[in-house]
Motif scaffolding. Structure first.
Motif, PDB file in Angstrom:
ATOM      1  N   ILE A   1     -29.634 -18.073  29.940  1.00 41.26           N
ATOM      2  CA  ILE A   1     -30.842 -18.678  29.355  1.00 41.26           C
ATOM      3  C   ILE A   1     -31.367 -17.821  28.209  1.00 41.26           C
ATOM      4  O   ILE A   1     -31.668 -18.330  27.111  1.00 41.26           O
ATOM      5  N   ILE A   2     -31.482 -16.507  28.419  1.00 43.72           N
ATOM      6  CA  ILE A   2     -32.042 -15.643  27.374  1.00 43.72           C
ATOM      7  C   ILE A   2     -31.070 -15.499  26.207  1.00 43.72           C
ATOM      8  O   ILE A   2     -31.487 -15.401  25.053  1.00 43.72           O
ATOM      9  N   THR A   3     -29.773 -15.507  26.479  1.00 43.85           N
ATOM     10  CA  THR A   3     -28.796 -15.415  25.396  1.00 43.85           C
ATOM     11  C   THR A   3     -28.908 -16.601  24.454  1.00 43.85           C
ATOM     12  O   THR A   3     -28.832 -16.445  23.225  1.00 43.85           O
ATOM     13  N   HIS A   4     -29.113 -17.790  24.996  1.00 46.00           N
ATOM     14  CA  HIS A   4     -29.195 -18.995  24.174  1.00 46.00           C
ATOM     15  C   HIS A   4     -30.618 -19.286  23.695  1.00 46.00           C
ATOM     16  O   HIS A   4     -30.793 -19.966  22.674  1.00 46.00           O
TER      17      HIS A   4
ATOM     18  N   SER B   1     -31.711 -24.557  33.689  1.00 38.22           N
ATOM     19  CA  SER B   1     -30.554 -23.663  33.693  1.00 38.22           C
ATOM     20  C   SER B   1     -29.491 -24.108  32.702  1.00 38.22           C
ATOM     21  O   SER B   1     -28.809 -23.269  32.105  1.00 38.22           O
ATOM     22  N   ARG B   2     -29.335 -25.418  32.508  1.00 32.48           N
ATOM     23  CA  ARG B   2     -28.286 -25.933  31.628  1.00 32.48           C
ATOM     24  C   ARG B   2     -28.782 -26.240  30.223  1.00 32.48           C
ATOM     25  O   ARG B   2     -27.970 -26.394  29.306  1.00 32.48           O
ATOM     26  N   ALA B   3     -30.094 -26.342  30.045  1.00 33.69           N
ATOM     27  CA  ALA B   3     -30.681 -26.584  28.720  1.00 33.69           C
ATOM     28  C   ALA B   3     -31.770 -25.542  28.486  1.00 33.69           C
ATOM     29  O   ALA B   3     -32.957 -25.801  28.740  1.00 33.69           O
ATOM     30  N   PRO B   4     -31.423 -24.337  28.034  1.00 28.59           N
ATOM     31  CA  PRO B   4     -32.395 -23.232  27.939  1.00 28.59           C
ATOM     32  C   PRO B   4     -33.590 -23.531  27.050  1.00 28.59           C
ATOM     33  O   PRO B   4     -34.666 -22.961  27.259  1.00 28.59           O
TER      34      PRO B   4
END
Length: 423
Positions: free
Chosen positions: A214-217, A251-254
């Protein structure tokens, strides 16, 4: 400079005992060697800063003053040592220390407040003191944060925030490629900025293993206020999304929680109206592909027009395709038209059968083509359900090669691999 120190020593020799003079001369030799190493060559730059002839520059004069002060400290230290050896003349030796230290100091250079008569303190911080290798290794030099760098890797050891993010699985090399993200992360405090957001994600049901992704994206989630994040989660729950579904969507769409409540409401209304779906079918599509709420709407509109005008699907067929395979809304337009051309124009599969098995649009074009050509080579390419030896599109594209060969093509896997080499 050495000649000046020599003259001063000669003046002291008449007043000091011979043994003291000999020992002091050794200290002078050390100072002379030190002055040779630390001597700064003077360069004539202009007439305003340097006097021509035999004069020296202001910088050289300051260096001379510092070295004379260093020598006087060394002489005073040695005199104190001699005092301990000659206990009978202790008072006289102490007087000598005071008498001979003061004249060696340039009176106009060093103020009296900076002149220390504590000889033990001077010896403790002497730069000429010899230390062991173990002591040298034990000297700690405080590391300063680099003033500028092209990589966040240089700041990890000095920044608690970056080091903790690395432990969470954040890919810093991806973040440093984005403008202004690196400086933003360095300004964040882990305890006050990062930890509360991580606790919030954990409270809504996001697994710890997804924090790094999440934080990476979306590193900007660390700058969103907790009140805004909570209000957006409450909005999704008010639209009948379950807590587990909301956690899965985040979780899948940050970027989902970076959108305002008004914008998310507009997106929900768009998909429900454009596709003419019920509220439950709309939730079903968005929960399976939550990035539809975050991405651009232009590709979605374009793909809907392609399915209707270029591919010729009816509205109910498009609804069925989208509900079964939501990725069709964001798929590459060229891939959609290429697979449809193979299915409809070459394999002669009608629209209703394609809409019945829309998973074929998720398959690779080359895979569908190779299997069709192999069946055609064997004389078994029959896709009409009303005729015998019917082969459905589902079994054509979804099963492994071995199952396809044994059940649909009635051939061996080696035969299929040999045929692929002839294409």
């Amino acid at each position: 400079m050495a000649s000046s120190c020599t003259q001063l020593c000669l003046q002291c020799r008449n007043l000091l005992p011979s043994k003291t003079v000999a020992s002091t001369w050794q200290y002078y030799t050390q100072v002379r060697n030190c002055s040779r190493v630390t001597r700064v060559p003077t360069r004539i730059q202009d007439e305003s800063s340097v006097i021509k002839g035999n004069h020296i520059t202001n910088q050289a004069r300051q260096m001379w003053n510092q070295q004379i002060f260093c020598y006087s400290d060394l002489a005073a230290k040695h005199l104190a040592t001699e005092t301990e050896k000659n206990k009978g003349v202790e008072e006289t030796s102490r007087a000598d220390v005071v008498v001979y230290k003061t004249p060696l100091l340039p009176p106009d250079t060093v103020p009296e407040s900076q002149v220390s008569l504590d000889l033990d303190a001077a010896a403790e911080f002497s730069a000429l003191e010899v230390i062991s290798d173990e002591e040298a290794v034990g000297i700690s030099v405080p590391s300063a944060m680099p003033p500028a760098s092209i990589s966040l890797r240089d700041y990890v050891d000095q920044s608690e925030t970056l080091s903790k993010l690395v432990e969470l699985g954040v890919n810093l090399w991806k973040l440093e490629q984005r403008p202004n993200v690196g400086s933003m992360l360095l300004r964040l405090d882990f305890n006050t900025d990062v930890a509360p957001r991580l606790l919030f994600l954990k409270e809504i049901g996001v697994e710890d293993s997804r924090f790094g992704y999440i934080i990476t994206h979306n590193p900007f989630i660390l700058t969103e206020s907790l009140e805004h994040l909570q209000s957006r989660v409450n909005f999704l729950k008010s639209k009948q999304f379950s807590s587990e579904t909301v956690a899965s969507m985040v979780s899948r769409a940050p970027y989902l929680l970076n959108f305002s409540v008004k914008r998310m409401d507009n997106r929900l209304g768009f998909f429900q109206q454009e596709l003419n779906l019920s509220a439950s079918n709309t939730r079903n599509i968005l929960s399976r592909l939550p990035r539809l709420l975050c991405g651009r709407l232009e590709p979605v509109k374009e793909n809907l027009k392609v399915c209707e005008m270029e591919l010729g699907f009816k509205e109910n067929e498009i609804q069925h395709i989208v509900i079964a395979v939501p990725k069709v809304l964001t798929a590459n337009k060229r891939k959609l038209t290429q697979i449809f051309d193979l299915l409809h124009n070459i394999m002669k599969v009608p629209h209703n059968l394609i809409a019945k098995f829309p998973q074929v649009f998720n398959s690779k074009y080359l895979r569908v083509k190779e299997r069709h050509l192999f069946l055609k080579y064997l004389g078994k390419a029959q896709y009409d359900p009303t005729l015998p030896n019917y082969i459905s599109l589902d079994r054509l594209v979804s099963v492994p090669d071995e199952t396809f060969c044994t059940e649909s093509a009635l051939a061996t896997l080696e035969d299929f691999y040999l045929f692929q080499k002839t294409i």
